[in-house]
Design an enzyme around this catalytic site. Structure first.
Site, short mmCIF file in Angstrom:
data_model
loop_
_atom_site.label_atom_id
_atom_site.label_comp_id
_atom_site.label_asym_id
_atom_site.label_seq_id
_atom_site.Cartn_x
_atom_site.Cartn_y
_atom_site.Cartn_z
N GLY A 9 -2.78 -14.88 2.12
CA GLY A 9 -2.99 -13.45 2.37
C GLY A 9 -3.91 -13.22 3.56
O GLY A 9 -4.63 -12.23 3.61
N GLN A 13 -6.19 -7.11 4.63
CA GLN A 13 -7.56 -6.64 4.91
C GLN A 13 -8.61 -7.72 4.62
O GLN A 13 -9.41 -8.08 5.48
CB GLN A 13 -7.87 -5.40 4.06
CG GLN A 13 -9.35 -5.04 4.05
CD GLN A 13 -9.70 -3.94 3.07
OE1 GLN A 13 -9.78 -2.78 3.45
NE2 GLN A 13 -9.93 -4.27 1.79
N ASP A 57 4.82 -19.45 1.01
CA ASP A 57 5.03 -18.30 0.14
C ASP A 57 4.60 -18.69 -1.27
O ASP A 57 4.89 -19.81 -1.72
CB ASP A 57 6.53 -17.98 0.17
CG ASP A 57 6.81 -16.58 -0.33
OD1 ASP A 57 6.34 -16.26 -1.43
OD2 ASP A 57 7.49 -15.84 0.39
N SER A 124 -9.26 -8.37 -10.02
CA SER A 124 -9.36 -6.94 -9.71
C SER A 124 -9.96 -6.14 -10.85
O SER A 124 -9.69 -6.42 -12.03
CB SER A 124 -7.95 -6.43 -9.44
OG SER A 124 -7.90 -5.03 -9.54
N GLU A 126 -8.94 -3.50 -11.78
CA GLU A 126 -7.83 -2.86 -12.52
C GLU A 126 -7.64 -3.50 -13.89
O GLU A 126 -7.04 -2.89 -14.77
CB GLU A 126 -6.54 -2.94 -11.71
CG GLU A 126 -6.53 -2.04 -10.48
CD GLU A 126 -6.48 -0.55 -10.81
OE1 GLU A 126 -5.72 -0.17 -11.70
OE2 GLU A 126 -7.23 0.20 -10.17
N TYR A 148 0.78 -4.16 -12.24
CA TYR A 148 -0.13 -4.91 -11.36
C TYR A 148 -1.32 -5.44 -12.15
O TYR A 148 -1.68 -6.62 -12.07
CB TYR A 148 -0.61 -3.99 -10.23
CG TYR A 148 -1.79 -4.53 -9.45
CD1 TYR A 148 -1.60 -5.47 -8.45
CD2 TYR A 148 -3.10 -4.11 -9.71
CE1 TYR A 148 -2.68 -5.99 -7.73
CE2 TYR A 148 -4.17 -4.61 -9.01
CZ TYR A 148 -3.96 -5.54 -8.02
OH TYR A 148 -5.03 -6.05 -7.32
N HIS A 178 -12.30 -2.09 -2.62
CA HIS A 178 -13.07 -2.30 -1.39
C HIS A 178 -12.20 -1.96 -0.20
O HIS A 178 -11.04 -2.32 -0.13
CB HIS A 178 -13.65 -3.71 -1.33
CG HIS A 178 -12.69 -4.80 -1.69
ND1 HIS A 178 -12.26 -5.01 -2.98
CD2 HIS A 178 -12.06 -5.71 -0.93
CE1 HIS A 178 -11.41 -6.02 -3.00
NE2 HIS A 178 -11.26 -6.46 -1.76
#
Ligand code: GDP
Length: 331
Positions: A9, A13, A57, A124, A126, A148, A178
């Site tokens: 990744g 960001q 991947d 996360s 979440e 997710y 963030h």
């Protein structure tokens, strides 16, 4: 010999901030990138010639094994995932494939190639989703509220499981939201900062948003990648909440962002019911006192400077683009 790190990744960001931080700290930085025409490398364009990029991947076990064997990192930062909560409702199995199973594939590769590699999983906030506990810390029970978040719960536990089963140095950074000027434009903060810039320059006349009451603990991505690095330098692998401890609503974010350019948000923001999610996470706020105590980590950027930084960056970028295209059009 410099230390080597692999970032999955790296074009996102966090990957872009982390790559810069590791380069500054003398690392040889490797990154895994998907061979995809839609993959954009603009966030790492400036440092591209200092990075070692490998096509791969999270869906492809043999690619992961091959990349680890080739670059022989001491540290792996697993930041790749389908990271957008909204999209996970329309693409739930794809989300599970990358965000959940992808982590197992990477851990398997670590176990097979070199179990001494230190592994950081980008978890996360979440995972706390519908919790009533406030604030949330490492002991707060999970209550995921989107495909997710469910995938991130799996990813969290498989990381813990490989630590307990095989003794891997595998740690979770349970990161609250963030943001930065490099945040993906599908996330609400960037949607707002881009919308404000467009309205200020007369390129749009309103900004459509969903749930304005949602509250998040928004920190600066540059601070959060430092936390990830610290987690892998610790004496023992462990799981840490990374957060600012301060919460604001989407409405407050919009208010501040419009005020930055001298506009009244209420004149421009409209609620589009199509932007509401099947279920939303109403409020999150993290307690990062363990990270502070064990890692000496502390956020440096607070809410207002963060909003201002994002609005200023979008306004500058859009003004540049706009004046360039004007110049090209005029004879
Ligand atoms: P998340 O916390 O990972 O889901 O990050 P987001 O930035 O996507 O969303 C944060 C909160 O903003 C959620 O509660 C969304 O429902 C809310 N929100 C309100 N309007 C919007 C919008 O237009 N786009 C997005 N992405 N979120 C919105």
């Amino acid at each position: 010999m410099s230390r080597r790190a692999l970032i999955t990744g790296i074009t996102g960001q966090d990957g872009a901030y982390l790559a810069r931080l590791l380069l500054e700290r003398g690392y040889e930085v490797h990154g895994m990138v998907r061979r995809s025409s839609s993959d954009r490398c603009e966030r790492i364009a400036e440092i591209r010639d200092r990075l070692h990029l490998h096509p791969g991947d999270l869906i492809d076990q043999s690619a992961l094994t091959r990349i680890l064997a080739k670059c022989q990192p001491q540290e792996v930062y697993n930041l790749a995932a389908q990271t957008y909560v909204g999209a996970s409702f329309s693409q739930p199995t794809m989300t599970a494939e990358f965000t959940a199973l992808g982590v197992t594939r990477m851990l398997e590769a670590v176990r097979q190639v070199d179990p001494s590699i230190r592994f950081l999983q980008a978890s996360s906030s979440e995972v706390f989703g519908g919790t009533q506990e406030d604030p949330q810390n490492e002991k707060t029970p999970f209550w995921p509220r989107s495909p997710y978040a469910v995938a991130k719960v799996y990813a969290y536990w498989i990381t813990v499981n490989y630590r307990e089963s095989y003794g891997l140095f595998a740690s979770n950074a349970i990161m609250f939201n963030h943001e930065s000027p490099w945040r993906g434009s599908e996330f609400v903060t960037r949607r707002i900062s881009q919308g404000v810039a467009k309205i200020k320059l007369g390129l749009a006349d309103c900004l459509e948003l969903g749930n304005l009451d949602a509250q998040r603990d928004w920190g600066f991505a540059g601070d959060f990648v430092d936390a990830m690095w610290r987690i892998l330098q610790a004496d023992t692998p462990d799981d840490f909440v990374i957060a600012t401890g301060v919460r604001h609503s989407v409405r407050a974010f919009a208010e501040r962002a419009f005020a930055r350019v001298g506009l009244d948000w209420e004149k421009y923001v409209r609620v589009d019911p199509a932007r509401l999610r099947p279920v939303d996470v109403p409020s999150l706020r993290g307690d990062a006192s363990k990270a502070q105590r064990v890692l000496g980590w502390r956020p440096t950027v607070t809410f207002e400077p963060l909003v201002d930084m994002m609005v200023d960056a979008d306004l500058a970028a859009l003004s540049r683009e706009h004046s360039l295209s004007h110049r090209e059009q005029s004879p």
